[in-house]
Design an enzyme around this catalytic site. Structure first.
Site, PDB file in Angstrom:
ATOM      1  N   ARG A   2       0.844  -1.071   0.132  1.00  0.00           N
ATOM      2  CA  ARG A   2       0.022  -0.047   0.076  1.00  0.00           C
ATOM      3  C   ARG A   2       0.753   1.290   0.003  1.00  0.00           C
ATOM      4  O   ARG A   2       0.252   2.279  -0.045  1.00  0.00           O
ATOM      5  CB  ARG A   2      -1.116   0.118   1.286  1.00  0.00           C
ATOM      6  CG  ARG A   2      -1.947  -1.280   1.345  1.00  0.00           C
ATOM      7  CD  ARG A   2      -2.892  -1.315   0.190  1.00  0.00           C
ATOM      8  NE  ARG A   2      -3.929  -2.415   0.271  1.00  0.00           N
ATOM      9  CZ  ARG A   2      -4.747  -2.919  -0.486  1.00  0.00           C
ATOM     10  NH1 ARG A   2      -4.286  -2.523  -1.822  1.00  0.00           N
ATOM     11  NH2 ARG A   2      -5.707  -3.556  -0.295  1.00  0.00           N
ATOM     12  N   ASP A  26      -1.858  -6.066 -11.462  1.00  0.00           N
ATOM     13  CA  ASP A  26      -2.987  -6.627 -10.339  1.00  0.00           C
ATOM     14  C   ASP A  26      -3.712  -5.847  -9.722  1.00  0.00           C
ATOM     15  O   ASP A  26      -3.793  -4.805  -9.573  1.00  0.00           O
ATOM     16  CB  ASP A  26      -2.263  -7.481  -9.478  1.00  0.00           C
ATOM     17  CG  ASP A  26      -2.936  -8.146  -8.343  1.00  0.00           C
ATOM     18  OD1 ASP A  26      -3.660  -9.217  -8.803  1.00  0.00           O
ATOM     19  OD2 ASP A  26      -3.076  -8.043  -7.058  1.00  0.00           O
ATOM     20  N   ASP A  85      -1.546 -12.749  -1.262  1.00  0.00           N
ATOM     21  CA  ASP A  85      -2.609 -11.555  -1.658  1.00  0.00           C
ATOM     22  C   ASP A  85      -2.929 -10.766  -0.280  1.00  0.00           C
ATOM     23  O   ASP A  85      -4.016 -10.460  -0.319  1.00  0.00           O
ATOM     24  CB  ASP A  85      -3.757 -12.278  -2.385  1.00  0.00           C
ATOM     25  CG  ASP A  85      -4.721 -10.976  -3.248  1.00  0.00           C
ATOM     26  OD1 ASP A  85      -4.013 -10.063  -3.160  1.00  0.00           O
ATOM     27  OD2 ASP A  85      -5.586 -11.436  -3.712  1.00  0.00           O
ATOM     28  N   HIS A 135      -6.776  -3.336   4.391  1.00  0.00           N
ATOM     29  CA  HIS A 135      -7.806  -2.203   4.528  1.00  0.00           C
ATOM     30  C   HIS A 135      -7.866  -1.654   6.000  1.00  0.00           C
ATOM     31  O   HIS A 135      -7.826  -2.390   7.033  1.00  0.00           O
ATOM     32  CB  HIS A 135      -8.957  -2.615   3.933  1.00  0.00           C
ATOM     33  CG  HIS A 135      -9.017  -3.001   2.400  1.00  0.00           C
ATOM     34  ND1 HIS A 135      -8.831  -2.010   1.595  1.00  0.00           N
ATOM     35  CD2 HIS A 135      -9.198  -4.175   1.930  1.00  0.00           C
ATOM     36  CE1 HIS A 135      -8.666  -2.661   0.335  1.00  0.00           C
ATOM     37  NE2 HIS A 135      -9.006  -3.910   0.346  1.00  0.00           N
TER      38      HIS A 135
HETATM   39 ZN   LIG Z   1      -5.357  -9.670  -8.090  1.00  0.00          ZN
END
Ligand SMILES: [Zn+2]
Length: 440
Positions: free
Chosen positions: A65, A153, A306, A310
């Protein structure tokens, strides 16, 4: 950095090794692996009796991020979570703000990782400028700056011609194109897997075909270009099948699956927890079993988290409105050990291959082995330790789908280049609970 690890059960699939040994790291690399090694003067010693020592885990798919969304995660906090999960290296996805589509961003990520990172960080560059899918990014420049792969992605590359060109350029650069496979026209506002439970819950579904159509296209393009395509977070039976057939056909295709797609199915969405909302979505039992079969028969090359942090406020909304994504670095080993090894799908050695040697091979990274002369990156695991997943993650975020679950098997120490970057015994506590945290 120098370090002697003694009495460990050294499990290294890269050299088919499983024996109780001592392991000496000197100047950051493995210098000796033997029955009894006498500690050279001034070298720190870790007694690893009862622990398994494996090549450090490598995550091919991490969203750190930073730059741009530091309220969700930073390079510092994301890599802190990584070492707490046994990862000695993570590959940072390009969909930051701005995206990693030019040299300056790659250099910023590399520099920040060197300053404040807890583990190695390998940047992944964008395929297209601005992740817009219109024009190729300066792929050679990204490669020169340190990118180990390219990916848009978060989105697929819709334009097949652009994908073809990316594959061709990346072959020259010696790196893979990582494909996020999802046809948005078929997704059309879907929030969970399309099937029995989406009908039952009255939620808009995401059909398996949205993934499978693009996987099919990209293995065809990989065949056409003789290039290496790596399929990210594969989640359906048809996708596993397409990879299996293409591989038999000699196509250079590799793929990864996530711990949550291994462990959970769409039935769990009945709880309406937004920590079960991710992309691709949790699939039905048929698809989950197909993934497990692909792991058992060798079709699947790697497990990647992955990790998609958040902020609490972003996830603390109705299911329909919540962003896709869950964190996963800290729970990956325990979840996969539980669902794959304890349930006797595969042995521990194959799991380590999926978490370490496989990823190193796919992106051509150093590590993934404890052979003499390789990186002194080691993960120490206690296979007996019980641990309940709490809100005390080292990540800035707490959006884990495994909250409250108890697992057996836990990473206790993570060593990067001979330096101890995480040790459960000396630093068990993470941050304070996150529920009260204010948005920056
Ligand atoms: Zn992805």
């Amino acid at each position: 950095m120098n370090l002697l690890i003694t009495n460990a059960r050294v499990l290294d699939p890269s050299q088919e090794l499983d024996a109780t040994l001592d392991l000496l790291i000197e100047d950051g690399t493995v210098s000796k692996l033997d029955k009894k090694i006498k500690a050279p003067a001034g070298v720190a010693v870790i007694d690893a009796s009862g622990l398994v020592a494996t090549p450090g885990f490598i995550d091919l798919h991490t969203h750190l991020r930073e730059p741009g969304q530091e309220h969700k995660e930073t390079i510092a906090t994301g890599t802190r979570a990584a070492v707490a999960g046994g990862y000695t290296a993570v590959c940072a996805m390009a969909n930051t703000v701005p995206p990693n589509d030019e040299r300056a961003v790659t250099e910023m990520v590399v520099a920040e990782a060197a300053r404040n990172g807890w583990c190695r960080v390998y940047p992944i560059g964008a395929v297209s400028k601005g992740l817009k899918g219109e024009e190729l990014a300066e792929l050679a420049d990204l490669r020169a700056a340190g990118c180990v792969a390219v990916s848009d992605d978060g989105k697929p590359v819709y334009n097949a011609q652009l994908m073809r060109r990316a594959l061709e350029y990346c072959t020259m650069l010696g790196i893979p194109v990582v494909a996020h496979e999802e046809d948005a026209n078929l997704v059309e506002g879907g929030v969970m897997h399309e099937g029995y439970y989406s009908t039952l819950l009255g939620m808009r579904g995401i059909p398996a075909a949205s993934e499978e159509t693009l996987v099919a296209r990209d293995v065809i393009l990989a065949k056409l270009t003789n290039a290496h395509v790596h399929i990210a977070h594969l989640s359906t039976e048809g996708a596993v099948d397409a990879v299996r057939r293409a591989r038999k056909d000699g196509v250079k295709v590799t793929c990864e699956v996530t711990p949550h797609h291994i462990a959970l199915g769409d039935d769990s969405v009945q709880s309406f927890s937004t920590n079960l909302k991710m992309n691709p979505p949790l699939r039905s039992e048929m698809h989950r079993q197909a993934i497990i079969e692909g792991i058992a028969d060798g079709t699947i090359d790697a497990i990647a988290t992955d990790h998609a942090p958040h902020h609490f406020d972003e996830k603390n909304v109705e299911f329909d409105l919540a962003p896709f994504g869950v964190i996963g670095l800290e729970t990956a080993f325990a979840v996969c050990y539980d669902r794959l090894v304890l349930e006797k799908v595969i042995g521990l050695s194959r799991l380590i291959e999926l978490l370490s040697c496989g990823p190193a091979r796919i992106f051509n990274l150093p590590g993934g082995t404890l052979k003499k002369g390789s990186l002194g990156d080691v993960t120490l695991i206690d296979l007996e330790a019980r641990h309940q997943v709490a809100r005390d993650s080292h990540s800035k975020a707490a959006n884990t789908p495994f909250l409250g679950e108890t697992f057996v098997g836990r990473v206790v120490t993570t060593i990067v280049g001979g330096a101890i970057k995480y040790d459960l015994r000396t630093a068990p506590a993470a941050q304070a609970p996150k529920t009260q945290r204010k948005k920056k």
